[in-house]
Design a protein around this motif. Structure first.
Motif, PDB file in Angstrom:
ATOM      1  N   PHE A 115       0.810  -1.223   0.000  1.00 30.91           N
ATOM      2  CA  PHE A 115       0.000   0.000   0.000  1.00 30.91           C
ATOM      3  C   PHE A 115       0.846   1.277   0.000  1.00 30.91           C
ATOM      4  O   PHE A 115       0.292   2.371  -0.108  1.00 30.91           O
ATOM      5  N   HIS A 116       2.173   1.127   0.139  1.00 30.47           N
ATOM      6  CA  HIS A 116       3.117   2.251   0.094  1.00 30.47           C
ATOM      7  C   HIS A 116       2.933   3.227   1.249  1.00 30.47           C
ATOM      8  O   HIS A 116       3.485   4.324   1.219  1.00 30.47           O
ATOM      9  N   SER A 117       2.187   2.856   2.268  1.00 34.39           N
ATOM     10  CA  SER A 117       1.985   3.712   3.440  1.00 34.39           C
ATOM     11  C   SER A 117       1.427   2.856   4.571  1.00 34.39           C
ATOM     12  O   SER A 117       0.639   1.938   4.329  1.00 34.39           O
ATOM     13  N   THR A 134      -0.657   3.860   6.838  1.00 34.97           N
ATOM     14  CA  THR A 134      -2.059   4.202   7.108  1.00 34.97           C
ATOM     15  C   THR A 134      -2.995   3.900   5.937  1.00 34.97           C
ATOM     16  O   THR A 134      -4.212   3.887   6.108  1.00 34.97           O
ATOM     17  N   ASN A 135      -2.450   3.670   4.770  1.00 37.29           N
ATOM     18  CA  ASN A 135      -3.303   3.440   3.595  1.00 37.29           C
ATOM     19  C   ASN A 135      -3.818   2.005   3.557  1.00 37.29           C
ATOM     20  O   ASN A 135      -3.100   1.056   3.863  1.00 37.29           O
ATOM     21  N   ARG A 136      -5.104   1.821   3.154  1.00 39.85           N
ATOM     22  CA  ARG A 136      -5.660   0.481   2.967  1.00 39.85           C
ATOM     23  C   ARG A 136      -6.489   0.394   1.694  1.00 39.85           C
ATOM     24  O   ARG A 136      -7.333  -0.479   1.555  1.00 39.85           O
ATOM     25  N   THR A 137      -6.279   1.302   0.772  1.00 38.70           N
ATOM     26  CA  THR A 137      -7.055   1.275  -0.471  1.00 38.70           C
ATOM     27  C   THR A 137      -6.123   1.213  -1.677  1.00 38.70           C
ATOM     28  O   THR A 137      -5.032   1.783  -1.674  1.00 38.70           O
ATOM     29  N   ASN A 168      -8.980   3.123  -5.087  1.00 33.95           N
ATOM     30  CA  ASN A 168     -10.130   3.574  -4.291  1.00 33.95           C
ATOM     31  C   ASN A 168     -10.997   2.434  -3.752  1.00 33.95           C
ATOM     32  O   ASN A 168     -12.156   2.644  -3.394  1.00 33.95           O
ATOM     33  N   PRO A 213     -11.219  -0.372  -0.727  1.00 43.05           N
ATOM     34  CA  PRO A 213     -10.641  -0.843   0.547  1.00 43.05           C
ATOM     35  C   PRO A 213     -10.273  -2.324   0.459  1.00 43.05           C
ATOM     36  O   PRO A 213     -11.016  -3.133  -0.111  1.00 43.05           O
TER      37      PRO A 213
END
Length: 273
Positions: free
Chosen positions: A93-95, A97-100, A103, A105
């Motif tokens: 996810f490259h982060s 905090t990201n989970r999308t 766009n 989830p």
């Protein structure tokens, strides 16, 4: 005079099963029959043996096992394995905090496609022997009434449930045989239970067709809660061909020469493999 020996016989049916070959990952290969450690685990589960503090484990280490089986077919299951480590999540996810993605989830962590070889319509015959008759009776009782079991009864993966088709004591009769119509583990001379052998076993084993395996039997739990096998037996995987006639102790109802492997009891078992 005809010689006989009494042992415990267990017949098992499984609709599907996977007995994983170690160190197979992205494609998980299976043995055609369960290894000794898997059967030992089933016995410990049914008897309620939790850890090394149970004195019955010492007696388990005196078991002899013979394992035979057939299966109807083999299929491949395609599944996702998930890795919930931080690094795997960031790689996907490259982060943190990201989970999308696009766009949409998605589940956290990384994932990897895995192929699992699964046997279908499996039928096993397990023979169990212990020099202490009362302990063998307690194993039989645990199969008949597994009220002390530690977990749901399975063999292989936790989802590989089973049906006990037969649980009984049988007498093996000493006579000649020249084939086994099942997959079977045939132990090297250092690990065979010689109480059930009458003849030149060294030449029999050396002339037998089959790939050689080092199968684990007993393990230790490390301080980091990892399972590390430290004892092995050397066997050939026999696939049902005929062999030179020799005397064995035979289950006459199945026409199977029963060749027992001692799980422990000689210094070679502690080789690392």
């Amino acid at each position: 005079m005809q010689h006989t020996k009494q042992v415990l016989k267990i017949k098992i049916h499984q609709p599907s099963a996977h007995y994983r070959i170690p160190f197979s990952y992205q494609r998980r290969f299976t043995y055609p029959i369960p290894p000794y450690s898997t059967i030992k685990g089933l016995i410990c589960n049914l008897m309620g043996i939790r850890d090394e503090g149970d004195e019955r484990l010492t007696k388990i280490k005196g078991l002899s096992l013979a394992i035979y089986g057939r299966y109807e077919s083999l299929i491949k299951e395609y599944i996702w394995f998930r890795n919930l480590s931080k690094n795997s999540h960031v790689d996907k996810f490259h982060s943190v905090t990201n989970r999308t993605i696009d766009n949409i989830p998605q589940h956290p962590g990384g994932q990897m496609p895995v192929t699992v070889d699964v046997l279908q319509d499996v039928n096993l015959i397990i023979y169990i022997y212990h020099p202490e008759e009362n302990f063998l009776k307690s194993i039989k009782k645990a199969f008949e009434d597994p009220s002390e079991r530690l977990s749901p009864i399975h063999l292989g993966r936790s989802e590989d449930w089973l049906v006990f088709q037969e649980i009984k004591s049988v007498e093996l009769i000493q006579k000649s045989a020249m084939s086994i119509k099942y997959f079977a583990w045939i132990p090297a001379k250092e690990y065979v239970d010689k109480n059930f052998i009458d003849g030149d076993y060294d030449n029999f084993f050396d002339g037998l067709n089959g790939n050689i395996f080092r199968l684990p039997t007993f393990y230790k739990i490390t301080d980091t809660n990892q399972r590390v096998f430290e004892e092995y037996v050397t066997v050939k995987l026999y696939e049902g061909e005929s062999f030179k006639k020799m005397k064995f102790y035979v289950d006459s109802n199945e026409n199977i020469p029963v060749i027992f492997t001692i799980l422990r009891g000689n210094k070679d078992a502690r080789n690392s493999g």
